[in-house]
Structure formats: C-alpha cells, structure tokens
Design a protein around this motif. Sequence first.
Motif, short mmCIF file in Angstrom:
data_model
loop_
_atom_site.label_atom_id
_atom_site.label_comp_id
_atom_site.label_asym_id
_atom_site.label_seq_id
_atom_site.Cartn_x
_atom_site.Cartn_y
_atom_site.Cartn_z
N ASP A 291 34.10 42.62 40.05
CA ASP A 291 34.72 43.48 41.05
C ASP A 291 34.15 43.14 42.44
OD1 ASP A 291 36.23 45.59 42.01
OD2 ASP A 291 34.59 47.04 41.74
N CYS A 292 35.04 42.81 43.37
CA CYS A 292 34.56 42.36 44.69
C CYS A 292 35.61 42.72 45.75
CB CYS A 292 34.37 40.84 44.63
SG CYS A 292 33.37 40.16 45.96
N MET B 88 35.58 38.30 49.39
CA MET B 88 36.21 37.17 48.69
C MET B 88 36.82 36.19 49.70
SD MET B 88 37.83 38.78 45.19
CE MET B 88 38.90 40.06 45.82
N GLY C 213 38.77 38.60 37.73
CA GLY C 213 38.27 39.02 39.04
C GLY C 213 39.16 38.37 40.07
N SER D 246 35.92 35.80 43.57
CA SER D 246 34.96 36.83 43.13
C SER D 246 33.72 36.20 42.47
CB SER D 246 35.63 37.81 42.16
OG SER D 246 36.19 37.11 41.07
#
Length: 217
Positions: A140-141, A146, A37, A41
Amino acid sequence: MGNCCALLKSIMGFATEEEHDGRLPKQKKVKVVFVLGGPGSGKGTLCAKIVEQFGYSHLSSGDLLRKEIKAGSEHGTMIQNMMNEGKLVPSDITVRLIQKAMQETDNDKFLLDGFPRDEENVRTFEKLTKIEPDFILFLDCPEEEMTKRLLSRNQGREDDNIETIKKRFRVFQESTLPLVNYYASKGKVRKVDAARPVEDVFESVKTIFSSANEQGA
Ligand SMILES: Nc1ncnc2c1ncn2[C@@H]1O[C@H](COP(=O)(O)OP(=O)(O)OP(=O)(O)O)[C@@H](O)[C@H]1O
Ligand SMILES: Nc1ccn([C@H]2C[C@H](O)[C@@H](COP(=O)(O)O)O2)c(=O)n1
Ligand SMILES: [Mg+2]
C-alpha cells in the motif's frame, strides 16, 4: 487423453481438465502468492528480497510481457502498444506466459508479481491452472510517492512517463483495487505500508512470510 487433446496441449502448452486438480502438468503441486500494489509501490524490489530469504521463484507478469516484445513474438507489437497506453494485455496471453514460466521452473513456490490486475486475469488463471493463491501480499503506497519513484527509476521503461503513469494509476484504481478488496473479504490479504524505506517494508514482509511458513500456508 484423446490425440486431439494431446495435440492441443502440446501446441498451446496448457493442461486438459483431467490434469488440473490444483496442480500444474507433471503433477506439480504449487504454492502461489499474488504480489499486488500500485505502479512503483516496490513489488519487484520486495520480490527479489523474498526470493533470497524464503526460496520462492519470482515471476513478474510485466517482465514476461516485456520479454515477448523483445523476442519480436507474434503478439509483441500489440503488447507494446497496450503497455505504452498503460492498458492491460488480454488475459489469455499473460496467463499462458505465466503458466509456461511456472512449468519451466523447478520450484513449487511462486511469487506472481503484478498479477492478477483485473477480474478477467483471475478468471483466466483459475480456468487454465485451477490454482488458488495462498495469500495476497498488498503493498500500500500513496500515488505521490509512487510517482516520485517511477520518475526516478531510470530503467529505460517507456511507460515511466507522467502521462502513462496517470493511466496506470487509473487502471490500478478501477480494476486492481476491487480485486484486492474482494480477496480481503475472504481474509486473504496481507497489507503492508510500502511508503517506508525498503528495509522497513521488508521487515513487515518477513513477518508475513515467516508466519505463512509456520502455518504451512
Ligand atoms: N520502499 C522504497 N523506498 C524508496 N524507493 C523504493 C522503495 N521500493 C522500491 N523503490 C524504488 O522505486 C522504484 C520502483 O520500484 P519497483 O520497480 O520495485 O516497483 P514495482 O511495484 O515493481 O513497479 P511496477 O509496477 O512499475 O513494475 C525502483 O527504482 C525502486 O528502487
Ligand atoms: N497482469 C498484467 C501485468 C502487466 N500488464 C501490462 C500492463 C502494465 O502497465 C505493464 C507493466 O506491468 P508492471 O511491470 O508494471 O507490473 O504490463 C498486463 O497487461 N497484465
Ligand atoms: Mg515491477
């Protein structure tokens, strides 16, 4: 095994070809999950929760590298410079640190947090350990979220400044995301929406690990 190989192994801390076969030295058969990630994340945060609930050992490659810097090791200054630039440390160094930590940990289930970051990481890991991951947990971000998290993390990390964060995002986009796509094409990626509150993200993560347990993955 010849004396030369034994000596090499004791110095370098890695197994010779005949000892590999998907196992670490001492015939340890292990399960490995790569936790990937973008920066911030929530990889470290989620790994701590997975450890508690599912009994994995958590190895963060970033933490192992930071320990090297603190210990003033041979490569410490180079590692620090690379990290401050948001760049990736040569795979040989990172993989040997991971391998050593796995050998020293009395467990057969590992979360590799923030590893692999690029194709060279994968190639070196496969070559030295012959281990294939069971699956890849992908957090997933969006970058905006973030960035907000990293700038308020407050853990004294020198790379948590906006210039370095931008460089880390670029490395993630250019080198790590292609790996995620590669593993996705092999059906190995379990993707989670990590832009939600921690407890909600963990609910999704729990479903993934419970199902992996049931399938004996
Ligand atoms: N789901 C979340 N919602 C809000 N804040 C979060 C969430 N997950 C983690 N955080 C916070 O965001 C910051 C970054 O989290 P964490 O250190 O776990 O990220 P990371 O993916 O390991 O980052 P890095 O790649 O930089 O090591 C921490 O301050 C953490 O408390
Ligand atoms: N496989 C890895 C993991 C980390 N690094 C370096 C480069 C990263 O920016 C830094 C911090 O990692 P994090 O704690 O954010 O996972 O460490 C690397 O070179 N290779
Ligand atoms: Mg982390």
